[in-house]
Every structure is written in C-alpha cells, then in structure tokens.
Motif scaffolding. Sequence first.
Motif, mmCIF file in Angstrom:
data_model
loop_
_atom_site.group_PDB
_atom_site.id
_atom_site.type_symbol
_atom_site.label_atom_id
_atom_site.label_comp_id
_atom_site.label_asym_id
_atom_site.label_seq_id
_atom_site.Cartn_x
_atom_site.Cartn_y
_atom_site.Cartn_z
ATOM 1 N N ASN A 77 0.849 -1.187 0.000
ATOM 2 C CA ASN A 77 0.000 0.000 0.000
ATOM 3 C C ASN A 77 0.885 1.238 0.000
ATOM 4 O OD1 ASN A 77 -2.329 -1.602 0.295
ATOM 5 N ND2 ASN A 77 -2.064 -1.641 2.499
ATOM 6 N N SER B 192 1.002 5.630 -0.164
ATOM 7 C CA SER B 192 0.289 6.890 -0.013
ATOM 8 C C SER B 192 1.100 7.958 -0.719
ATOM 9 C CB SER B 192 0.130 7.253 1.466
ATOM 10 O OG SER B 192 -0.693 6.321 2.108
ATOM 11 N N ILE C 80 1.406 11.986 -1.374
ATOM 12 C CA ILE C 80 0.983 13.284 -0.856
ATOM 13 C C ILE C 80 1.082 14.296 -1.991
ATOM 14 C CG2 ILE C 80 1.362 15.012 0.942
ATOM 15 C CD1 ILE C 80 0.653 12.056 1.885
ATOM 16 N N SER D 152 -3.260 5.377 -2.316
ATOM 17 C CA SER D 152 -4.049 6.415 -1.662
ATOM 18 C C SER D 152 -3.428 7.766 -1.992
ATOM 19 C CB SER D 152 -4.052 6.215 -0.143
ATOM 20 O OG SER D 152 -4.636 4.981 0.181
ATOM 21 N N TRP E 10 -3.462 11.979 -1.241
ATOM 22 C CA TRP E 10 -3.899 13.115 -0.432
ATOM 23 C C TRP E 10 -3.949 14.338 -1.326
ATOM 24 C CZ3 TRP E 10 -1.455 17.804 0.560
ATOM 25 C CH2 TRP E 10 -2.109 18.625 1.468
ATOM 26 N N TYR F 266 -8.016 5.306 -3.470
ATOM 27 C CA TYR F 266 -8.641 6.119 -2.445
ATOM 28 C C TYR F 266 -8.070 7.529 -2.529
ATOM 29 C CZ TYR F 266 -10.465 7.510 2.080
ATOM 30 O OH TYR F 266 -11.140 8.165 3.069
ATOM 31 N N GLU G 185 -6.103 9.922 7.204
ATOM 32 C CA GLU G 185 -6.745 8.806 6.511
ATOM 33 C C GLU G 185 -5.847 8.217 5.422
ATOM 34 O OE1 GLU G 185 -10.755 9.120 4.968
ATOM 35 O OE2 GLU G 185 -11.119 10.743 6.396
ATOM 36 N N ILE G 186 -5.139 9.072 4.729
ATOM 37 C CA ILE G 186 -4.301 8.636 3.615
ATOM 38 C C ILE G 186 -3.098 7.830 4.088
ATOM 39 C CG2 ILE G 186 -2.772 9.480 1.772
ATOM 40 C CD1 ILE G 186 -5.780 9.538 1.127
ATOM 41 N N ILE G 187 -2.486 8.229 5.178
ATOM 42 C CA ILE G 187 -1.255 7.552 5.591
ATOM 43 C C ILE G 187 -1.478 6.356 6.505
ATOM 44 C CG2 ILE G 187 0.131 9.623 5.285
ATOM 45 C CD1 ILE G 187 0.137 9.859 8.394
ATOM 46 N N ASP H 257 -2.860 3.355 6.208
ATOM 47 C CA ASP H 257 -2.573 2.009 5.688
ATOM 48 C C ASP H 257 -1.280 1.913 4.879
ATOM 49 O OD1 ASP H 257 -4.890 0.964 6.767
ATOM 50 O OD2 ASP H 257 -6.077 1.377 4.978
ATOM 51 N N ALA H 258 -0.525 2.994 4.810
ATOM 52 C CA ALA H 258 0.690 2.981 3.992
ATOM 53 C C ALA H 258 1.736 2.059 4.601
ATOM 54 C CB ALA H 258 1.263 4.389 3.862
#
Length: 68
Positions: A3, A5, A7, A30, A32, A50, A57-59, A61-62
């Motif tokens: 997973n 993320s 930014i 994901s 952001w 996502y 929220e974004i980070i 599950d990273a």
Amino acid sequence: MINISIIGPGLLGGSVALASKELNLVDKISLWVRRSDAISELVEADIADYVSDDFQEIITDADTNTIE
C-alpha cells in the motif's frame, strides 16, 4: 500486499500513481489532495484507489518498509 500513499497528485505524484497502477506494482494507492473539490476529479480519473483531503486517513494504511 503493498500500500502506498502519495501526498499531492501533481506532475510527479500523479505520474507515480498512474505508473504504479498501470504496471500493477502495488495493491492500493491512496492520494492526499489539498483541495476537497479535486477529489471527485481524481476519483473519476481512476489513478488511485482512495482519494481524500484528510492526511491521517491517507497515511494510515501505507507500508513503512522499503521495496527492494
């Protein structure tokens, strides 16, 4: 399961997301975004699984491990 993320989906972040998705390098992407009005546009573009303007929220599950 990998997973990531990202930014900010600017030129670099958007390119990383798109390439990761097209090449099936990760399981979940994901993104952001700073502006909440950009969320629907990015969801429609389908470059991430996502998209949110909530940083936490974004980070959540990273993965924190590096890929070798």
